[in-house]
Structure formats: structure tokens, C-alpha cells
Write a protein that holds these residues in place. Sequence first.
Motif, PDB file in Angstrom:
ATOM      1  N   VAL A 120       0.665  -1.302  -0.030  1.00 56.66           N
ATOM      2  CA  VAL A 120       0.029  -0.022   0.024  1.00 56.66           C
ATOM      3  C   VAL A 120       0.913   1.341   0.040  1.00 56.66           C
ATOM      4  O   VAL A 120       1.810   1.470   0.575  1.00 56.66           O
ATOM      5  N   TYR A 121       0.554   2.130  -0.903  1.00 52.98           N
ATOM      6  CA  TYR A 121       1.129   3.374  -0.910  1.00 52.98           C
ATOM      7  C   TYR A 121       0.230   4.646  -0.740  1.00 52.98           C
ATOM      8  O   TYR A 121      -0.791   4.598  -1.117  1.00 52.98           O
ATOM      9  N   SER A 122       0.482   5.551   0.098  1.00 58.53           N
ATOM     10  CA  SER A 122      -0.201   6.766   0.140  1.00 58.53           C
ATOM     11  C   SER A 122       0.146   7.785  -0.964  1.00 58.53           C
ATOM     12  O   SER A 122       1.423   7.701  -0.887  1.00 58.53           O
ATOM     13  N   PHE A 123      -0.803   8.639  -1.350  1.00 55.32           N
ATOM     14  CA  PHE A 123      -0.338   9.573  -2.421  1.00 55.32           C
ATOM     15  C   PHE A 123      -1.212  10.918  -1.908  1.00 55.32           C
ATOM     16  O   PHE A 123      -2.265  10.834  -1.511  1.00 55.32           O
ATOM     17  N   SER A 124      -0.591  12.122  -2.420  1.00 57.50           N
ATOM     18  CA  SER A 124      -1.387  13.286  -1.904  1.00 57.50           C
ATOM     19  C   SER A 124      -2.034  13.616  -2.961  1.00 57.50           C
ATOM     20  O   SER A 124      -1.944  13.023  -4.257  1.00 57.50           O
ATOM     21  N   ASP A 125      -3.148  14.571  -2.885  1.00 57.85           N
ATOM     22  CA  ASP A 125      -4.266  14.947  -3.738  1.00 57.85           C
ATOM     23  C   ASP A 125      -3.707  15.677  -4.867  1.00 57.85           C
ATOM     24  O   ASP A 125      -2.501  16.516  -4.658  1.00 57.85           O
ATOM     25  N   LEU A 126      -4.313  15.558  -5.957  1.00 60.65           N
ATOM     26  CA  LEU A 126      -3.902  16.385  -7.277  1.00 60.65           C
ATOM     27  C   LEU A 126      -4.663  17.393  -7.290  1.00 60.65           C
ATOM     28  O   LEU A 126      -5.644  17.627  -7.327  1.00 60.65           O
ATOM     29  N   ASN A 127      -3.909  18.631  -7.807  1.00 59.42           N
ATOM     30  CA  ASN A 127      -4.351  20.036  -7.889  1.00 59.42           C
ATOM     31  C   ASN A 127      -4.800  20.058  -9.289  1.00 59.42           C
ATOM     32  O   ASN A 127      -4.276  20.630 -10.419  1.00 59.42           O
TER      33      ASN A 127
END
Length: 307
Positions: free
Chosen positions: A59-66
Amino acid sequence: MGFFSNEEFIRYKKCTQPVYQTPASIQQMLDIAGVHENGIFEIEPNNGAGKKRRKFDRVYSFSDLNYVDQDKQQKDGILFQLRKFLNSMDTDFKITIQCEPRDVTNFQKSLLQDENKSEYPELARYNNEMIKKSLEKGQENVRKQRYLTVSANCRSIEEAEGWFDTFEHTALPIFHAMGSELVPLNAVQRFQKIRNYFFTDDGEESFILPFQDMVQAGRDFRNSILPHSVRNHKSYMEFDEECMRILFAAVLPTRLNEEKLIFELTDFPFYTCLTIDTAYIPREVLRGKISNTNFYNENAIGQEVQA
């Protein structure tokens, strides 16, 4: 003729068969055969003395895309990188957007200024009031977390580690080009995220022991992250003091608003979990299916012209 009518195509469309068809205990709710400290989980047991391929995941966490606030050229660039990522995936993966509990008091403290220590206390007081009003309009008790779960069929944990290293060298630059960061979760972090799925007590870290302490104590991680009981009802599940209902979108509209769809499905004042599951289909199978579909379409057009 339906697009998914081909038997070989349907075989790839089906989800992985669960290890436990009917759980005999609460612990068997999680079909995890093995756990490694680096965050790689064995989903299927080793029944072939290391010779049989079995499923591993990470599992990887990723930040939101603008994305919404970008101009057309920037949006096209993000979509290009997204297509690049999808075309590079030769395995099953899942995107999860989980609304987890958040400690409102600590969250506000991290944003508000200390008026007593500020050089301009009146300005700090004004800024704090503006921040509090903005928080009241949103869902301050809930935080959105985004995860990417990637599966791989390997013979051993060493082979799985090499496979995920290769995947990360490919995926990390793509996410960085889109303006996001892809970070792998270790075992304890995954335990905590699973626990947040069942409990709404702000996910206190005290419930999860460090990995080595858990191993030395011989403690089953499932006892720390799963509820004590589960009761099945006709349309929902009940465990401890929480209730859960699972909804499945079998049919989607032909035209989706990519700027609002995910936001509208996750913008609630309560805890939700949205998953988008993707099954890998080999290119040769897809090409064959498209060719067959075009062939049948041409025949149907020819018959219609003759009629």
C-alpha cells in the motif's frame, strides 16, 4: 453483443477468489497469510514450498492532485501522466479514498497561532477567527487519505521485494510529474489504517504496538485492529458500537464529470471509504476482443444494409 461476453475476457474481469470463502472467526475477516515489517503482505498462503506463485500486495499513500484549478494545458499534462501510469500497470491495483477520524482539538492547534506569543496579537486573533469559521464550513472531524494498493504474483518475499522496487522506480517519477508524492506504508502504518476502517476513536496509536514488540510478544496483529464481534444484517453490518453498509456501483453513467465525481462521493460528514478496483487484462486478449467486436459490428452493419 456485449463487450464482456467473451469467456477468456470474463476470466480476467473476475475478482481474485478470497482465501476464506466463509470466515470461521473474526480474525479470518482479513485474508492476510503473512506480514513483513516493510509493509509487504502475503495475501495467499505458501502451499507449494516456494514454487507456487501467490499474491503479495503493498500500500502506498499519495497526496491529492491539484487538477480543478489548472488550465487546459496543465490538465492535459496531468492526464498524459495518468495514462502513462495506467499503461505501465501490468497487474491488479486498487485506489482507496478513506475518510478517517481526526482529533479536532489537535488539528485546530496545528493551524491556530498563539495569540500570547505573537508579535501582533490582534492580527493573530483575527486570523484565528477566520480559520475557525473556515473549519466550521468543512468536515474538520474527518480527513481524507488516499491510498494505492498494488498486487503482484511472486514465488517468495524476496522476489516480491524486487518486483515492488521496480514498480516504485517507474511509478514515483510519474506521480511526481503529476504534482503528487507516492510513499510506501510499513506494516504498523498499514495496521493503523485498517484499524481506522473499523473504529472511530481517532485511531489512537496506543492500540498498535511497534512491529518488533508485537513479534517478540507473540501478539496477533488482528486482535489489535479488528472489532470483537460482527453481526450481519440484511442490508448492513454491525460490529461493537459501529455500523457499516457497503454499496456497489454496478452501472455508471456514460458521461462522468471527472472534476466532481470523486469529491461528491467522498464529501460527507461521516466516515466513508471509496474504492476503485482495476483488474489487469493482457494486451493480446484485449486486442483479440476488440477485433472480434469490430468483426461482429461489421457483420451487423452488412446485414442491416442488405435488409
